[in-house]
Scaffold this motif. Structure first.
Motif, short mmCIF file in Angstrom:
data_model
loop_
_atom_site.label_atom_id
_atom_site.label_comp_id
_atom_site.label_asym_id
_atom_site.label_seq_id
_atom_site.Cartn_x
_atom_site.Cartn_y
_atom_site.Cartn_z
N GLY A 34 0.81 -1.21 0.00
CA GLY A 34 0.00 0.00 0.00
C GLY A 34 0.85 1.26 0.00
O GLY A 34 0.53 2.25 -0.67
N TYR A 35 1.94 1.24 0.75
CA TYR A 35 2.88 2.36 0.79
C TYR A 35 3.47 2.61 -0.60
O TYR A 35 3.51 3.75 -1.08
CB TYR A 35 3.96 2.03 1.81
N LEU A 36 3.91 1.53 -1.25
CA LEU A 36 4.49 1.66 -2.58
C LEU A 36 3.46 2.17 -3.59
O LEU A 36 3.78 3.01 -4.44
CB LEU A 36 5.08 0.33 -3.04
N THR A 37 2.24 1.70 -3.49
CA THR A 37 1.18 2.17 -4.39
C THR A 37 0.92 3.66 -4.18
O THR A 37 0.82 4.42 -5.14
CB THR A 37 -0.11 1.37 -4.15
N PHE A 38 0.84 4.08 -2.93
CA PHE A 38 0.58 5.48 -2.61
C PHE A 38 1.64 6.38 -3.22
O PHE A 38 1.35 7.44 -3.78
CB PHE A 38 0.52 5.69 -1.09
N TYR A 39 2.91 5.97 -3.11
CA TYR A 39 4.01 6.78 -3.64
C TYR A 39 4.35 6.43 -5.10
O TYR A 39 5.36 6.90 -5.62
CB TYR A 39 5.26 6.64 -2.76
N GLU A 40 3.50 5.64 -5.73
CA GLU A 40 3.64 5.26 -7.14
C GLU A 40 5.02 4.68 -7.42
O GLU A 40 5.69 5.02 -8.40
CB GLU A 40 3.34 6.46 -8.04
N GLU A 41 5.44 3.80 -6.52
CA GLU A 41 6.72 3.11 -6.66
C GLU A 41 6.47 1.68 -7.10
O GLU A 41 5.50 1.06 -6.68
CB GLU A 41 7.48 3.09 -5.33
N ASP A 42 7.37 1.17 -7.91
CA ASP A 42 7.30 -0.22 -8.33
C ASP A 42 8.68 -0.83 -8.11
O ASP A 42 9.59 -0.62 -8.90
CB ASP A 42 6.90 -0.31 -9.81
N LEU A 43 8.83 -1.52 -6.98
CA LEU A 43 10.12 -2.10 -6.64
C LEU A 43 10.12 -3.60 -6.88
O LEU A 43 9.11 -4.27 -6.64
CB LEU A 43 10.44 -1.83 -5.16
N PRO A 44 11.24 -4.14 -7.29
CA PRO A 44 11.32 -5.60 -7.46
C PRO A 44 11.22 -6.32 -6.11
O PRO A 44 11.54 -5.75 -5.06
CB PRO A 44 12.69 -5.83 -8.11
N ALA A 45 10.80 -7.56 -6.16
CA ALA A 45 10.65 -8.37 -4.94
C ALA A 45 11.96 -8.45 -4.16
O ALA A 45 11.94 -8.53 -2.93
CB ALA A 45 10.16 -9.77 -5.31
N GLU A 46 13.09 -8.39 -4.85
CA GLU A 46 14.39 -8.46 -4.18
C GLU A 46 14.58 -7.28 -3.22
O GLU A 46 15.17 -7.43 -2.14
CB GLU A 46 15.54 -8.47 -5.20
N ILE A 47 14.07 -6.12 -3.58
CA ILE A 47 14.19 -4.93 -2.71
C ILE A 47 13.28 -5.09 -1.49
O ILE A 47 13.65 -4.74 -0.37
CB ILE A 47 13.86 -3.65 -3.48
N THR A 48 12.09 -5.63 -1.71
CA THR A 48 11.19 -5.89 -0.58
C THR A 48 11.84 -6.88 0.38
O THR A 48 11.85 -6.65 1.60
CB THR A 48 9.84 -6.42 -1.09
#
Length: 97
Positions: free
Chosen positions: A20-34
């Motif tokens: 939800g945080y990433l969606t709010f800030y319009e970020e798309d991070l790879p699973a490796e970063i998560t």
């Protein structure tokens, strides 16, 4: 409301709120970063600490805490602060500041 350290068993809920945080800030991070972020929150050698706001057994907020050095205030002076400007919170009206 309870405030407590982030625990390994919180991973599933953490991922929900993180997404939800990433969606709010319009970020798309790879699973490796998560995965790296999750590991860093539990690594005692990394100065990043996860805490949770919990209400009725449900995690509703996930701020992170880090320490920063205070130059000019002595060799070992550090303060802790919330690293993100706002905690990751679940839903409007969650009561989490």
């Amino acid at each position: 409301m309870t405030v407590r350290p982030l625990r390994p068993e919180d991973r599933e809920r953490w991922e929900e709120l993180w997404a939800g945080y990433l969606t709010f800030y319009e970020e798309d991070l790879p699973a490796e970063i998560t995965d790296l972020t999750w590991r860093r929150l539990h690594d005692p050698l990394v100065d990043l600490h996860g805490i949770v706001f919990e209400r009725d057994g449900t995690i509703v907020g996930l701020p992170t805490i880090c320490s920063i050095l205070r130059p000019g205030r002595g060799p070992a002076t550090a303060i802790s602060k919330i690293c993100s400007p706002i905690p990751i919170c679940a839903g409007e009206g969650s009561g989490v500041p």
